[in-house]
Enzyme design. Sequence first.
Site, mmCIF file in Angstrom:
data_model
loop_
_atom_site.group_PDB
_atom_site.id
_atom_site.type_symbol
_atom_site.label_atom_id
_atom_site.label_comp_id
_atom_site.label_asym_id
_atom_site.label_seq_id
_atom_site.Cartn_x
_atom_site.Cartn_y
_atom_site.Cartn_z
ATOM 1 N N HIS A 156 -21.584 28.144 3.279
ATOM 2 C CA HIS A 156 -20.161 28.509 3.407
ATOM 3 C C HIS A 156 -19.297 27.295 3.727
ATOM 4 C CE1 HIS A 156 -21.745 32.642 3.693
ATOM 5 N NE2 HIS A 156 -22.640 32.103 4.488
ATOM 6 N N SER A 277 -3.140 5.371 -7.159
ATOM 7 C CA SER A 277 -1.976 6.238 -7.332
ATOM 8 C C SER A 277 -0.784 5.371 -7.711
ATOM 9 C CB SER A 277 -1.706 6.972 -6.020
ATOM 10 O OG SER A 277 -0.345 7.359 -5.960
ATOM 11 N N LYS A 283 -3.984 4.997 -1.828
ATOM 12 C CA LYS A 283 -4.905 5.956 -2.431
ATOM 13 C C LYS A 283 -6.017 5.329 -3.259
ATOM 14 C CE LYS A 283 -4.828 9.750 -2.221
ATOM 15 N NZ LYS A 283 -4.061 10.734 -3.009
ATOM 16 N N GLU A 290 -13.216 14.533 -10.553
ATOM 17 C CA GLU A 290 -12.252 15.615 -10.791
ATOM 18 C C GLU A 290 -12.217 16.021 -12.259
ATOM 19 O OE1 GLU A 290 -8.989 14.916 -7.265
ATOM 20 O OE2 GLU A 290 -8.885 13.661 -9.027
#
Length: 460
Positions: A156, A277, A283, A290
């Site tokens: 979980h 970024s 970043k 992704e």
Amino acid sequence: MSTLWHGRFEGGPAEELMAFTVSLPFDQRLAVDDIVGSRAHVRGLCRSGILTDVERDDVLAALDAVQSELAAGTFEFEASDEDIHTAVERRVTELAGPAGAKLHTGRSRNDQVATDLRLFTKRELAGIATRIVTLQETLLDRARTAGDAYLPGYTHLQRAQPVLLAHHLLAHGWALARDLDRLGSTIERLDVSPLGAGALAGSSLPLDPAGTAADLGFARVFENSLDAVSDRDFVAESLFDLALIGVHLSRLAEEIILWSTDEFGFLRLDDAYSTGSSMLPQKKNPDIAELTRGKTGRLIGNLTGLLAMLKGLPLAYNRDLQEDKEPLFDSLDTIALALAAMTGLLASSTFNLDAMAAAADAPTSAATDLAEHLVSGGVPFRDAHAIVGALVRRSLDEGIALRELVAASPELGPDALSLLDQGIAVRRRTTPGGAGPAAVAPQLAAFEQLVAAARLRVGE
Ligand code: ARG
């Protein structure tokens, strides 16, 4: 404009028809397989006495020339070329004259395209298998060098019990082993030649389907001509296999994304495998992971799209079947790129073993061990669970360290405290296939053997 089938038609095809129905822009990719299939067909026609040796050699020479033109980029396509099969046959006829016009004897594009696509898929899936083995080798390498490093195992997405990092990495390796297996059995099932089925019913000419099947390196020949030209199970199976590889990569990717956050801090991405970024200078983003996750949506879409296309088709060939190629090409390309990118991403990342250990050494990670300690003393597990659960609740509610409560617990006794020491909980996972060092050692050895055998099978 003169098409292959112009004889029965008055005037040429409408512009809109050609624009809507051509497949040449994408099925050019089957060019070499088409030529290979035609060579086998021509040799078969000659064995059956339909072509003379001279005619066969003329057509074979023309096929060689077409292959060279295509490879050199000098092949000139014409507006009437509906697909790669039409284009190759047209050019062969131009080059070989009357003998060339015999190439399509006893053959239809229906058995031809099925043959081409099977040859293509067999080879491409083998290429994917090779890339899977490379990723498995990377997982193995990282697992081996991880030694006894450990991190929290999660259920979980909540910390559950510590596990060796090697164990966690190998879990992904075993999923890929099943993928490899699946590709192997898909290849085995698709290894059937449809050549000789004609448009749908075979031929009145003395064709030699078994001979052309053997010539093309197929393991078997079709049993039923209707099935031979209609069957796209092999495309559906390939798309499923590729979608599931995508799902496995996506789950690995999701973990890499989580682990590389400041919140987890378990993994640092290499600069070459991450992106920046345009606005936020600090970043470093896990775009490979992704996109692996994102593109998997398309892989699943390719599978469901194909199944939906197939479900309403009566036997035998229907033009709908032309829609089998783009999803297949797309899924193959996507998985090939994703496997390579994810392999590089994983190989170049740095694990933060201290952060992993610190997260895993939270005293609550040993809660199960405390309960099992009570069980060894004869306490029923359900009672032990309740006793330890109450200690954890008190620790949280009253802000008292669990260590203190354990030390003071009359039920747990003096030995229990050592169970909370760093690195102890993971070492206690000793059962076969379990997450501790004693169980992971034979697992590593077994996985190593499996991967070595797979590498021998798939080649470099
Ligand atoms: N381009 C077609 C395909 O990909 C080739 C077969 C066409 N056959 C036909 N009967 N129109 O399926």
